[in-house]
Write a protein that holds these residues in place. Structure first.
Motif: not given
Length: 109
Positions: A49-55, A63-77
């Protein structure tokens, strides 16, 4: 706005899990492990699901250490369009609150 691109974004958000993820991300950064607990789904399913949203450019990862945090990309057109769509739905903060109450909120830091 391009109607074709808008239709693709609406189709992407038409999935209940992805729509809920985006609503959560509207006010919180989350990692895969938190989403797996919230949705009681496998890590590969959540990652898909996250891959589709990221794509689509809707989310970004930090990335924070070994963890990856997701957030809305607010600069998307189309970020204003997506934000407008999300604003029509109630927040999903109770999902995180319920995890905390059950002692299941996962801290990845």
């Amino acid at each position: 706005m391009d109607i074709q691109k808008s239709a693709l974004l609406l189709k992407l958000l038409g999935d209940k899990t992805r729509l809920t993820m985006m609503k959560l991300l509207q006010s919180h950064e989350c990692c895969v492990c938190e989403f797996t607990a919230i949705f009681e789904a496998s890590q590969p399913a959540i990652s898909q699901h996250l891959r589709k949203l990221k794509d689509a450019g809707l989310v970004q990862e930090t990335r924070r250490g070994q963890w990856i945090f997701y957030s809305i990309r607010r600069d998307h057109e189309y970020a204003p369009f997506v934000e407008d769509v999300l604003n029509h739905f109630p927040d999903q903060n109770e999902r995180l609150t319920n995890l905390e109450k059950q002692g299941l909120r996962i801290s990845c830091e």
